[in-house]
Design an enzyme around this catalytic site. Structure first.
Site, mmCIF file in Angstrom:
data_model
loop_
_atom_site.group_PDB
_atom_site.id
_atom_site.type_symbol
_atom_site.label_atom_id
_atom_site.label_comp_id
_atom_site.label_asym_id
_atom_site.label_seq_id
_atom_site.Cartn_x
_atom_site.Cartn_y
_atom_site.Cartn_z
ATOM 1 N N ARG A 177 0.809 -1.223 0.000
ATOM 2 C CA ARG A 177 0.000 0.000 0.000
ATOM 3 C C ARG A 177 0.845 1.277 0.000
ATOM 4 O O ARG A 177 0.470 2.290 0.580
ATOM 5 C CB ARG A 177 -0.965 0.006 1.190
ATOM 6 C CG ARG A 177 -1.924 -1.174 1.224
ATOM 7 C CD ARG A 177 -2.795 -1.239 -0.026
ATOM 8 N NE ARG A 177 -3.606 -2.458 -0.003
ATOM 9 C CZ ARG A 177 -3.253 -3.612 -0.579
ATOM 10 N NH1 ARG A 177 -2.121 -3.690 -1.274
ATOM 11 N NH2 ARG A 177 -4.030 -4.659 -0.516
ATOM 12 N N SER A 227 -11.330 0.195 2.640
ATOM 13 C CA SER A 227 -10.625 -0.284 3.828
ATOM 14 C C SER A 227 -9.849 0.871 4.458
ATOM 15 O O SER A 227 -8.984 1.467 3.825
ATOM 16 C CB SER A 227 -9.677 -1.418 3.440
ATOM 17 O OG SER A 227 -9.010 -1.917 4.566
ATOM 18 N N GLU A 297 -4.747 3.315 6.020
ATOM 19 C CA GLU A 297 -4.508 3.101 4.598
ATOM 20 C C GLU A 297 -5.022 4.305 3.818
ATOM 21 O O GLU A 297 -4.467 4.689 2.799
ATOM 22 C CB GLU A 297 -5.216 1.825 4.146
ATOM 23 C CG GLU A 297 -5.046 1.487 2.685
ATOM 24 C CD GLU A 297 -5.671 0.150 2.328
ATOM 25 O OE1 GLU A 297 -6.417 0.104 1.330
ATOM 26 O OE2 GLU A 297 -5.410 -0.838 3.038
#
Length: 307
Positions: A177, A227, A297
Site C-alpha cells: 500500500r 478499507s 490506509e
C-alpha cells in the site's frame, strides 16, 4: 486563497474555460462524499496541459494537489488551497500485444474489464477496486492476494518540475500500500500492465467470484473510503475492530460498519471532521485493548475548517 483573475485567465488559456472551476466542492468528487472547497479545480485534457499547469503553479508559487477518483481519500472540511487537478478526462484504455495500457484517469476496474475482454489474465484482483489507475499506482492498490506491483511493467509520469519521464515498476519502490510517487512528487499519466493470455471464461469465473465476495462482505450501500486501515503484522484490522465491539459506533453521521468492521461509512451526511474523529477513536480503542497501533490506509489531506 482568493483566486486572482490573472491565475484564472492563465489556467483557462492552458485548457478550456469549462475545465476550470472556482470554489468547487470536493465532496462531489470523492467516494466518501466528504470535503470542503478547492480554490481551483481543473480537469486537463492532454499530457501537455498537465505539464503546463504544473509549470504555471511553480511559476506563480501556487499550492498544487493531485486528486484521483477520491476512493481512498478524505478531504478535510476546510478544503484545499491552490490548484486541485483531476485527470478524469484522460481515461483511455487500450491493448498492445499482451499488455493493457491505461491512462491515469481511467478506473482500474475498467482496466480489469478490458483485460477480460482481450482474454488477458493478471488484473482480476482489481475488478472491485473503485480507484483510478493513477491512484492505484500511488498506493500499490491490491485485493484478494493481488496487487499492482504484480503486473505493472512501466509508467509515464510528469515530475514536479513539469517534465515527462518513463519509469519502470522497480523505480516506483512499490510495497504494501505504498510507493515513492508522493515523495517524488510524480503525477502518473499512464500505466502499462504486462499480462498473460488466458481463456476469457476462466478469467471471468475468477472475477465473478471476487465480485461476489466483495458485494457480500462490504457495505457498498453507503459512501466510504474502502478499507480504512492497513493490515497490521500478525493481525487483521477488521477482526481487531470487531473484537473491540466497535461495530455500529457512530460519531455524527459516520459509523463503523456493522457489515464489515474495517469500513467506516458516511451513513448520514457526515462531516469530514466526524469521520476523522471516528477513525481516531477506533485507533485509540484498539490500541488500549490489544496494544496494536492501526495505521491508516486512507489518505487525509486538506485544511481544518475555520471555527
Amino acid at each position: 486563497m482568493k483566486v486572482s483573475h490573472h491565475l484564472y485567465d492563465q489556467l483557462s488559456r492552458i485548457t478550456s474555460e469549462e475545465n476550470v472551476m472556482v470554489d468547487e466542492l470536493i465532496r462531489n468528487h470523492t467516494y466518501t462524499k466528504l470535503g470542503g472547497k478547492a480554490d481551483v479545480y481543473i480537469t486537463p485534457e492532454s499530457y501537455s496541459e498537465v505539464q503546463d499547469i504544473i509549470k504555471l503553479a511553480n511559476k506563480e508559487d501556487v499550492p498544487f494537489t493531485m486528486l484521483g477518483n477520491g476512493s481512498n481519500l478524505i478531504v478535510k472540511d476546510g478544503g484545499i488551497r491552490g490548484i486541485v487537478m483531476n485527470l478524469q478526462k484522460l481515461a483511455s484504455i487500450w491493448r498492445e500485444e499482451d499488455k493493457i495500457i491505461a491512462q491515469s484517469g481511467a478506473r482500474i476496474i475498467d482496466a480489469s474489464r478490458t483485460a477480460l475482454a482481450e482474454s488477458l489474465a493478471g488484473l482480476e484482483f482489481a475488478c472491485g477496486i473503485p480507484g483510478s489507475v493513477g491512484g492505484a499506482l500511488y498506493m500499490n492498490a491490491g485485493a484478494y492476494g493481488g496487487e499492482i506491483k504484480d503486473v505493472l511493467e512501466s509508467t509515464i509520469v510528469v515530475t514536479k518540475e513539469g517534465d515527462i519521464r518513463t519509469l519502470t515498476a522497480v523505480e516506483l519502490d512499490l510495497d504494501y500500500r505504498t510507493s515513492n510517487i508522493p515523495d517524488k512528487g510524480y503525477i502518473v499519466l499512464e500505466a502499462t500492465f504486462a499480462l498473460k493470455k488466458a481463456n476469457s471464461s476462466d478469467i471471468k469465473e475468477v472475477m465473478d467470484d471476487l465480485t461476489y465476495k466483495r458485494e457480500s462482505k462490504q457495505p457498498l450501500e453507503y459512501p466510504s473510503c474502502g478499507s480504512v486501515f492497513k493490515r497490521p503484522p500478525g493481525y487483521f484490522a477488521g477482526k481487531l475492530i470487531q473484537d473491540s465491539e466497535l461495530q455500529g459506533t457512530q460519531i455524527g453521521g459516520a459509523e463503523v460498519s456493522k457489515k464489515h468492521a474495517g469500513f467506516i461509512v458516511n451513513k448520514n451526511n457526515a462531516s469530514a471532521t466526524e469521520y476523522i474523529n471516528l477513525i481516531r477513536h477506533v485507533q485509540k480503542t484498539v490500541s488500549e485493548k490489544f496494544g496494536v497501533q492501526l495505521e491508516r490506509e486512507v489518505r487525509i489531506i486538506g485544511e481544518d475548517p475555520v471555527e
